[in-house]
Design an enzyme around this catalytic site. Structure first.
Site, PDB file in Angstrom:
ATOM      1  N   CYS A  65       0.882  -1.112   0.007  1.00 34.96           N
ATOM      2  CA  CYS A  65       0.121   0.000  -0.069  1.00 34.96           C
ATOM      3  C   CYS A  65       0.738   1.002  -0.066  1.00 34.96           C
ATOM      4  O   CYS A  65       1.623   1.513   0.836  1.00 34.96           O
ATOM      5  CB  CYS A  65      -0.722  -0.009   1.229  1.00 34.96           C
ATOM      6  SG  CYS A  65      -1.732   1.332   1.524  1.00 34.96           S
ATOM      7  N   CYS A  68       0.125   3.939   2.679  1.00 36.87           N
ATOM      8  CA  CYS A  68       0.556   3.244   4.243  1.00 36.87           C
ATOM      9  C   CYS A  68       2.120   3.459   4.282  1.00 36.87           C
ATOM     10  O   CYS A  68       2.328   3.656   5.188  1.00 36.87           O
ATOM     11  CB  CYS A  68       0.130   1.790   4.108  1.00 36.87           C
ATOM     12  SG  CYS A  68      -1.337   1.031   3.959  1.00 36.87           S
TER      13      CYS A  68
END
Length: 141
Positions: A65, A68
């Site tokens: 991600c 993230c």
């Protein structure tokens, strides 16, 4: 105050007035209140979050991600600014049961727990300042 060791999962009792003294785990001698995020998974999530009396902020994330990865240093910076709050990370790819139980549909997702109970949730990447404000606005009570 009860604080669970992120290394060995032992529950430690610390007098409130000693929280700022750099307490270590009675069992494994690991620092209990390092101002840095630590990993939780399916095996230790409930024991840590449920038995720690300090607020616990959990970042549900995954390695693939992009947002993230962008938020990771911001999460670390927020942890340094809030030493009386525990900051944990849950890799949703490795801890699928925990992610499913909390209905994590988008990442990153932050959840704030007090005494094992979810008190707030926020999806999406945030700056360190925004994380600190969000935690402070929900951690009281």
């Amino acid at each position: 105050m009860h604080v669970v060791c992120p290394q060995c999962s032992a529950t430690n009792r610390i007098p409130d007035e000693r929280l700022g003294d750099g307490p270590v785990c009675a069992r494994c001698k690991a620092p209990l209140l390092e101002a840095a995020p630590f990993a939780l998974g399916d095996a230790n999530f409930d024991s840590y979050v449920g038995r720690t009396e300090l607020p616990v902020v959990v970042d549900f994330w995954a390695d693939w991600c992009g947002p993230c990865r962008m938020m990771a240093p911001q999460f670390e910076a927020a942890a340094r600014q809030l030493p009386q709050v525990r900051f944990a990370k849950v890799d949703t790819e490795a801890a699928r049961q925990t992610a499913a139980r909390f209905g994590i549909r988008s990442i990153p997702t932050l959840m704030l727990f007090r005494n094992g109970v979810e008190v707030a949730r926020q999806a999406g990447a945030m700056s360190a300042a925004d994380i600190v404000r969000w935690v402070q606005s929900h951690a009281r009570g």
